[in-house]
Design a protein around this motif. Sequence first.
Motif, PDB file in Angstrom:
ATOM      1  N   PRO A 172       8.545  12.681   1.616  1.00 28.47           N
ATOM      2  CA  PRO A 172       9.274  12.131   2.758  1.00 28.47           C
ATOM      3  C   PRO A 172       9.377  13.145   3.889  1.00 28.47           C
ATOM      4  CG  PRO A 172      10.560  12.015   0.709  1.00 28.47           C
ATOM      5  CD  PRO A 172       9.425  12.948   0.476  1.00 28.47           C
ATOM      6  N   PHE A 173       9.346  12.688   5.136  1.00 26.36           N
ATOM      7  CA  PHE A 173       9.647  13.556   6.265  1.00 26.36           C
ATOM      8  C   PHE A 173      10.348  12.742   7.343  1.00 26.36           C
ATOM      9  CE2 PHE A 173       5.687  11.808   7.836  1.00 26.36           C
ATOM     10  CZ  PHE A 173       5.803  11.820   9.214  1.00 26.36           C
ATOM     11  N   ALA A 174      11.137  13.440   8.147  1.00 28.63           N
ATOM     12  CA  ALA A 174      11.915  12.771   9.197  1.00 28.63           C
ATOM     13  C   ALA A 174      11.408  13.231  10.560  1.00 28.63           C
ATOM     14  CB  ALA A 174      13.397  13.060   9.014  1.00 28.63           C
ATOM     15  N   GLY A 175      12.045  14.289  11.115  1.00 28.69           N
ATOM     16  CA  GLY A 175      11.595  14.780  12.420  1.00 28.69           C
ATOM     17  C   GLY A 175      10.243  15.464  12.360  1.00 28.69           C
ATOM     18  N   GLY A 176       9.956  16.095  11.220  1.00 24.61           N
ATOM     19  CA  GLY A 176       8.667  16.755  11.041  1.00 24.61           C
ATOM     20  C   GLY A 176       8.544  18.090  11.758  1.00 24.61           C
ATOM     21  N   THR A 177       9.645  18.622  12.274  1.00 26.11           N
ATOM     22  CA  THR A 177       9.554  19.841  13.083  1.00 26.11           C
ATOM     23  C   THR A 177       9.148  21.066  12.268  1.00 26.11           C
ATOM     24  OG1 THR A 177      11.914  20.262  12.833  1.00 26.11           O
ATOM     25  CG2 THR A 177      11.229  19.016  14.774  1.00 26.11           C
ATOM     26  N   ASP A 178       9.405  21.058  10.971  1.00 29.80           N
ATOM     27  CA  ASP A 178       8.927  22.131  10.089  1.00 29.80           C
ATOM     28  C   ASP A 178       7.647  21.717   9.383  1.00 29.80           C
ATOM     29  OD1 ASP A 178      10.820  24.402  10.143  1.00 29.80           O
ATOM     30  OD2 ASP A 178      12.269  22.882   9.562  1.00 29.80           O
ATOM     31  N   LEU A 179       7.638  20.509   8.854  1.00 29.39           N
ATOM     32  CA  LEU A 179       6.505  20.054   8.047  1.00 29.39           C
ATOM     33  C   LEU A 179       5.196  20.035   8.839  1.00 29.39           C
ATOM     34  CD1 LEU A 179       6.420  17.282   5.428  1.00 29.39           C
ATOM     35  CD2 LEU A 179       4.784  17.136   7.302  1.00 29.39           C
ATOM     36  N   MET A 180       5.245  19.544  10.074  1.00 33.86           N
ATOM     37  CA  MET A 180       4.005  19.422  10.843  1.00 33.86           C
ATOM     38  C   MET A 180       3.400  20.777  11.184  1.00 33.86           C
ATOM     39  SD  MET A 180       3.114  16.383  10.968  1.00 33.86           S
ATOM     40  CE  MET A 180       3.771  14.747  10.675  1.00 33.86           C
ATOM     41  N   VAL A 181       4.254  21.771  11.405  1.00 36.47           N
ATOM     42  CA  VAL A 181       3.746  23.126  11.685  1.00 36.47           C
ATOM     43  C   VAL A 181       2.997  23.660  10.468  1.00 36.47           C
ATOM     44  CG1 VAL A 181       4.403  25.499  12.205  1.00 36.47           C
ATOM     45  CG2 VAL A 181       5.555  23.609  13.364  1.00 36.47           C
ATOM     46  N   LEU A 182       3.611  23.513   9.291  1.00 40.41           N
ATOM     47  CA  LEU A 182       2.971  23.984   8.059  1.00 40.41           C
ATOM     48  C   LEU A 182       1.687  23.224   7.777  1.00 40.41           C
ATOM     49  CD1 LEU A 182       6.125  24.364   5.785  1.00 40.41           C
ATOM     50  CD2 LEU A 182       4.831  26.188   6.882  1.00 40.41           C
TER      51      LEU A 182
END
Length: 270
Positions: free
Chosen positions: A17-27
């Motif tokens: 799951p992801f919401a804003g993605g501000t950390d996940l998308m960078v990784l």
Amino acid sequence: LADALSLLANEPGVWKPFAGGTDLMVLLETGKLAHRNYINIWPLRELREIVVAEDHVTLGALTSYSAIQENPLFRTEFPMLCQAASETGGLAIQNRGTLGGNIVNASPAADSPPALLAYDAEVELTSTSGSRWLPYFGFHTGYKQMQIRNDELLTRIRLPRPTSNCYHYYRKVGTRKAQAISKVCLAALGSKDNSKINHLRIAFGSVAPIVIRCKQTEDALLGQKHDEAAIKLGCDVLTKEITPIDDIRSTSAYRLKVATNLLSDFLRNL
């Protein structure tokens, strides 16, 4: 929400799951995450509600940093959380990043978790089999490790409303005033009665593998006369309780020195 939980239950471990993605998308873009299936929970309105009760406030996990700053009750009763929200990234990240995402991203340098620890937060974990509430203190069990199952979503955060006239202290030390990951972060809450410290919560970020509440330091200071000897005692205990490391952002020695300086500043202003 029911559809998302059903997907996680039917294919456990497959969906992230992801919401804003501000950390996940960078990784993801830097190749630091293995390819997998992602489920976007950003549109789930059930996870955006803020409910105010007489003795607590409940925030949906998708509450943004901007929404926290804009809420008059948080500015009045939970100023450390508002300040943490204002110092997280820049405006774009504050509009998109979520409180629940900051928790489950599980970075020891995250900005809001120290405030949540100091405010005795609880978190709700929900699956198709029901919901359970856990104290946030103890939710993180190790670096990037948490008490959450593959079929669960973190859905809400609950904060007890302050019942005493406490001093709220939040300080993030980073390379810049904005868009910086903290080198050290302190959130602390305290009060005194008849010149003795009678209530205390101390939480640090970036000084251990997880965001840490310093119970040993709290216990050593409770009941102490509020003077320079108490400040020295608190700093001595703190140096044994935290385990900062050398990394790309700072050094262990610097973090240890800054942590004791911040604790001293908090106690002197109590």
